[in-house]
Design an enzyme around this catalytic site. Structure first.
Site, mmCIF file in Angstrom:
data_model
loop_
_atom_site.group_PDB
_atom_site.id
_atom_site.type_symbol
_atom_site.label_atom_id
_atom_site.label_comp_id
_atom_site.label_asym_id
_atom_site.label_seq_id
_atom_site.Cartn_x
_atom_site.Cartn_y
_atom_site.Cartn_z
ATOM 1 N N ASP A 71 0.842 -1.194 0.000
ATOM 2 C CA ASP A 71 0.000 0.000 0.000
ATOM 3 C C ASP A 71 0.881 1.250 0.000
ATOM 4 O O ASP A 71 2.097 1.161 0.198
ATOM 5 C CB ASP A 71 -0.927 -0.005 1.235
ATOM 6 C CG ASP A 71 -0.195 -0.326 2.533
ATOM 7 O OD1 ASP A 71 1.052 -0.312 2.552
ATOM 8 O OD2 ASP A 71 -0.862 -0.594 3.531
ATOM 9 N N ASN A 140 -7.440 -2.759 14.426
ATOM 10 C CA ASN A 140 -8.822 -3.050 14.021
ATOM 11 C C ASN A 140 -8.883 -4.183 12.997
ATOM 12 O O ASN A 140 -9.894 -4.389 12.345
ATOM 13 C CB ASN A 140 -9.500 -1.788 13.471
ATOM 14 C CG ASN A 140 -8.807 -1.241 12.216
ATOM 15 O OD1 ASN A 140 -7.887 -1.862 11.694
ATOM 16 N ND2 ASN A 140 -9.257 -0.097 11.748
ATOM 17 N N HIS A 142 -7.051 -4.513 10.257
ATOM 18 C CA HIS A 142 -6.771 -4.205 8.853
ATOM 19 C C HIS A 142 -5.447 -4.820 8.407
ATOM 20 O O HIS A 142 -4.523 -4.991 9.200
ATOM 21 C CB HIS A 142 -6.828 -2.692 8.566
ATOM 22 C CG HIS A 142 -5.667 -1.882 9.036
ATOM 23 N ND1 HIS A 142 -5.719 -1.048 10.125
ATOM 24 C CD2 HIS A 142 -4.410 -1.740 8.536
ATOM 25 C CE1 HIS A 142 -4.556 -0.435 10.277
ATOM 26 N NE2 HIS A 142 -3.736 -0.845 9.325
ATOM 27 N N GLU A 147 -9.462 -1.407 5.375
ATOM 28 C CA GLU A 147 -10.117 -1.139 6.651
ATOM 29 C C GLU A 147 -11.346 -2.035 6.821
ATOM 30 O O GLU A 147 -11.834 -2.621 5.843
ATOM 31 C CB GLU A 147 -10.549 0.335 6.688
ATOM 32 C CG GLU A 147 -9.382 1.326 6.705
ATOM 33 C CD GLU A 147 -8.724 1.446 8.080
ATOM 34 O OE1 GLU A 147 -8.747 0.474 8.858
ATOM 35 O OE2 GLU A 147 -8.179 2.528 8.374
#
Ligand code: GLP
Length: 255
Positions: A71, A140, A142, A147
């Site tokens: 990313d 979380n 990811h 996400e």
């Protein structure tokens, strides 16, 4: 039925628990080396830093390895050291003496980011696919910058960071205001296309996310859980990140 599921996942996913971050990094580097990747998928963040250090120390990667980023932030200047490409150059490529053109990332400077995302998918194909993908995991759940809520079938795409992720990543920037909102990330299906996946998780903050992954609570709310059915997935972590759930695990020997 319950036993069949348990057997299936015990066969596929390996969970290795090390005493500390160094043990985790050594195990991850050894596993990467064993796979002799021509194309290595590289993650950023603090989780893989020691693994990269091990790989540099051992000089055990093939000399012509190609590094493909997961990313990249959108909106940072091309020379900004916070760019993930710059981070991978500094932590892995440059110390290994790899030339610039062996490091690949989505073109976040392009006018048409959707097209840039498609081109990155194409590039991964042209390189023959990712042999080994190294991953960290967000609090979380990811992976890359996928996400919670990202579809499991997603390919490389433009994404927007959740506030929690921006807050977590602010420690790498001068302040929260400097953390970009927009990114281009490999999708969950893109990541799952790697032949071998190694996910590193250390520290108690990752426990909830890793528990959701290793105990098969597959849910779009925990993006990493989309990897669950991958045929060659190894989760390597410390006790803080991995203790608590019931699943087969291998304790790494102290070295
Ligand atoms: C970022 C990266 C992820 C990384 C995650 C966790 O959001 N895009 O690839 O896994 O942070 O980072 P850390 O290892 O620093 O906890």
């Amino acid at each position: 039925m319950r036993c069949a599921l348990r057997c299936a996942w015990a066969d596929r996913m390996r969970v290795l628990v090390g005493a500390d971050e160094s043990a985790v990094a050594r195990a991850a580097a050894a596993l990467i080396t064993e796979r002799r990747p021509n194309v290595l998928g590289v993650a950023t963040g603090s989780s893989p830093v020691l693994t990269y250090r091990e790989l540099v120390r051992a000089r055990s990667l093939p000399g012509n390895v190609q590094l493909c980023l997961l990313d990249e932030y959108v909106g940072l200047a091309p020379t900004d050291p916070h760019r993930y490409r710059a981070v991978i150059m500094a932590q892995l490529a440059a110390p290994l003496g790899l030339p610039d053109h062996h490091v690949h990332a989505p073109d976040v400077d392009a006018d048409d980011l959707d097209l840039a995302a498609q081109r990155y998918e194409q590039l991964l194909c042209e390189l023959g696919g990712v042999d080994v993908q190294l991953l960290g995991i967000g609090r979380n759940g990811h992976i890359g910058f996928n996400e919670p809520g990202t579809p499991i079938e997603s390919r490389t795409h433009v994404g927007f960071l959740h506030d929690a992720t921006r807050v977590d990543n602010a420690r790498f920037f001068a302040s929260l205001d400097h953390v970009p909102h927009k990114v281009v990330t490999q999708g969950l299906a893109t990541i799952a296309g790697a032949r071998s996946i190694i996910l590193i998780a250390t520290g108690a903050a990752k426990n909830e996310a890793t528990t959701a992954l290793v105990t098969r609570r597959q849910s779009p709310l925990v993006p990493a859980s989309g990897l669950f059915d991958h045929p060659d997935l190894t989760v390597i972590g410390d006790h803080a990140a991995l203790d608590g759930a019931t699943y087969p695990r291998t304790l790494l020997e102290p070295v």
